[in-house]
Scaffold this active site. Structure first.
Site, mmCIF file in Angstrom:
data_model
loop_
_atom_site.group_PDB
_atom_site.id
_atom_site.type_symbol
_atom_site.label_atom_id
_atom_site.label_comp_id
_atom_site.label_asym_id
_atom_site.label_seq_id
_atom_site.Cartn_x
_atom_site.Cartn_y
_atom_site.Cartn_z
ATOM 1 N N PRO A 110 28.083 65.466 36.313
ATOM 2 C CG PRO A 110 27.478 64.734 34.246
ATOM 3 C CD PRO A 110 28.412 65.109 34.895
ATOM 4 C CB CYS A 111 24.500 63.849 40.780
ATOM 5 S SG CYS A 111 22.816 63.631 40.384
ATOM 6 C CD GLN A 112 22.907 61.660 35.920
ATOM 7 O OE1 GLN A 112 23.808 61.769 36.435
ATOM 8 N NE2 GLN A 112 21.656 62.014 35.606
#
Length: 499
Positions: A110-112
């Site tokens: 996940p890029c968060q």
């Protein structure tokens, strides 16, 4: 930084030369979109790491459902990548030494967590496997690197959203490629829209492929098999994502192939969904609120002609259509909105939906008054509340969208687990949003793929997934690289023996 030892890589290549399939470890696996694509390309999915309990069970059901109960339950366990070590997974699943357990590592962290992780931190983890603990905001990607170093794969696939190219001022994929270079890999990445690869969905994602330098092979991304002109919104998103790239200096980025006009057009929504059973229970007053369980099969309708895409979804080897019908062809109960869904034009967004609702309300008020009924302002207001969605027109322009039968779908997101207004069925007579199985079709999951849980978790799993057909196209390219490496090794041994 010391690259991966040749002994491990050589041992893995020798195993492949003996005819054994490449073994996959899927990180952040979700329900298994990448796994399914790799399996279809000839890989063997040996392990997955997924924290969501329902998605982990879905993955196990589809890829390890034939195992004895105890072994199956080991695969079905949700696992937190931040707290479990690679050798623990290999041990729990009986896969032996972790360095020799896997040939390919795939997944999409996940890029968060990326916004404040820079090059120095990414390189730090390569020398210090526990460095991810220093900055928990970046731990998911740092853990991915840790798994790569521990498992020493022959090849790697990383998937992420376009924002990964321009996230908090970082080109994350470029930074990943640099670190993989240090670890002994040749890495390339590209921004690819799945509609160019026969997926009936315009879904932009960044894919990074890396192979170990000892393989002596290059990296090729798949050529487009379909051609289309993307809507302006997609072109704008791509421009923002590519803003940080210096295409002349960037050594890792590869421009995606978009084909030529002589290629077939994209797979359309009607080609993807047209053979599925119509749903009319909501129009007959037979649908109620509540969880939708997948316990009632709905037979396929008899149809003379089925599209090539629909046939592929029915006949996917190992995931063929169930003989008694579809059990997850279920929809949400949205009694207020059926008339709006029916009257909206194809391709219309929320402003048009809201305007349609207002027009229907006005027509209903006039009809009542024409019949002699006098309505107070309060009664008109109550009717308005009952018939018109309450969301501000300017705040949610993309909240609703009605599929075009002659064009691919827009991107499916995990948010469809909460509502499905972003994908209203193109058939106005059915006046509804898409079903779970229709969402799966738009993502290119075959009809025999099973989703655990009830309706909302299934929608979420589908929206989070990588389309299996896209994963298969990339897996095919990795397989070609592995075969080229093993063929080269075999030729070298023959030459040495001849001397």
């Amino acid at each position: 930084m010391k690259p991966v030892g040749k002994g491990v890589i050589g041992s893995k290549l020798a195993r492949l030369q003996s005819g054994e399939p490449p073994r996959v470890l899927d990180l952040f696996a979700g329900c298994g979109g990448i796994s399914l694509g790799f399996q279809a390309a000839g890989f063997r999915v040996d392990a997955a790491v997924e924290i969501d309990e329902i998605a982990a069970r879905t993955h196990a059901m589809n890829f390890h459902g034939d195992l004895a109960e105890a072994a199956f339950e080991q695969h079905a366990r949700p696992r937190d990548i931040t707290s479990i070590e690679p050798d623990e997974i290999a041990s729990e699943l009986g896969l032996g030494d972790v360095e020799n357990a896997f040939d390919v590592v795939v997944g999409g962290p996940p890029c968060q967590a990326y916004a404040r992780v820079g090059r120095a931190k990414l390189r730090e983890v390569a020398d210090h496997p526990s460095a991810f603990k220093v900055d928990p905001r970046g731990n998911l990607y740092l853990r991915y690197l840790h798994y790569v170093r521990a498992t020493k794969p022959l090849a790697i696939l990383v998937e992420n959203v376009p924002d990964a190219l321009n996230y908090g001022g970082h080109n994350v994929m470029g930074e990943i490629a640099e670190v993989l270079d240090d670890l002994g890999y040749v890495a390339r990445y590209s921004l690819i829209n799945t509609a160019f690869h026969a997926v009936p969905q315009m879904r932009d994602r960044v894919f990074l492929v890396a192979v170990h330098k000892d393989l002596g092979t290059g990296i090729e991304f798949p050529k487009a098999s379909r051609h289309l002109t993307l809507p302006s919104g997609y072109e704008g998103t791509r421009s923002v994502a590519l803003k940080l790239l210096d295409l002349f200096a960037e050594g890792h980025f590869v421009e995606a192939d978009h084909g030529t006009p002589d290629l077939p057009g994209p797979v359309t929504c009607e080609e993807a969904l047209g053979d599925l059973p119509p749903i009319t229970l909501h129009l007959e007053g037979k649908l109620r609120r509540g969880a939708r369980r997948f316990d009632q099969p709905i037979p396929y309708p008899k149809r003379r002609k089925i599209s090539q895409y629909a046939r592929a979804m029915r006949d996917w080897p190992g995931f063929e259509a169930p003989a008694d019908g579809l059990r997850d062809h279920v929809i949400r109960y949205l009694p207020r909105d059926g008339a709006i869904f029916s009257a909206m034009p194809h391709g219309a967004e929320y402003p048009a939906a809201h305007a349609t609702a207002v027009r229907l309300w006005e027509e209903h008020v006039k009809s009542l008054e024409h019949s002699g009924k006098r309505l107070s302002e309060k009664e008109k207001l109550n009717l308005h509340r009952a018939m018109v969605p309450p969301y501000p027109v300017g705040s949610f322009p993309n909240r609703w969208w009605k599929l075009r039968p002659d064009f691919p779908s827009r991107t499916l997101m995990a948010h469809i687990g909460k509502d499905t207004y972003s994908h209203i069925h193109y058939d106005s007579q059915q006046a509804r949003v898409i079903s779970v199985r229709e969402a799966a079709r738009l993502q290119s999951f075959p009809d025999g793929f099973i989703f655990c849980g009830t309706m909302n978790p299934a929608y979420r799993q589908i929206g989070n997934a990588v389309p299996p057909l896209m994963a298969m196209r990339l897996a095919d390219q990795i397989m070609l690289a592995l075969r080229a490496a093993t063929a080269g090794g075999a030729a070298m041994r023959v030459a040495v023996a001849a001397e």
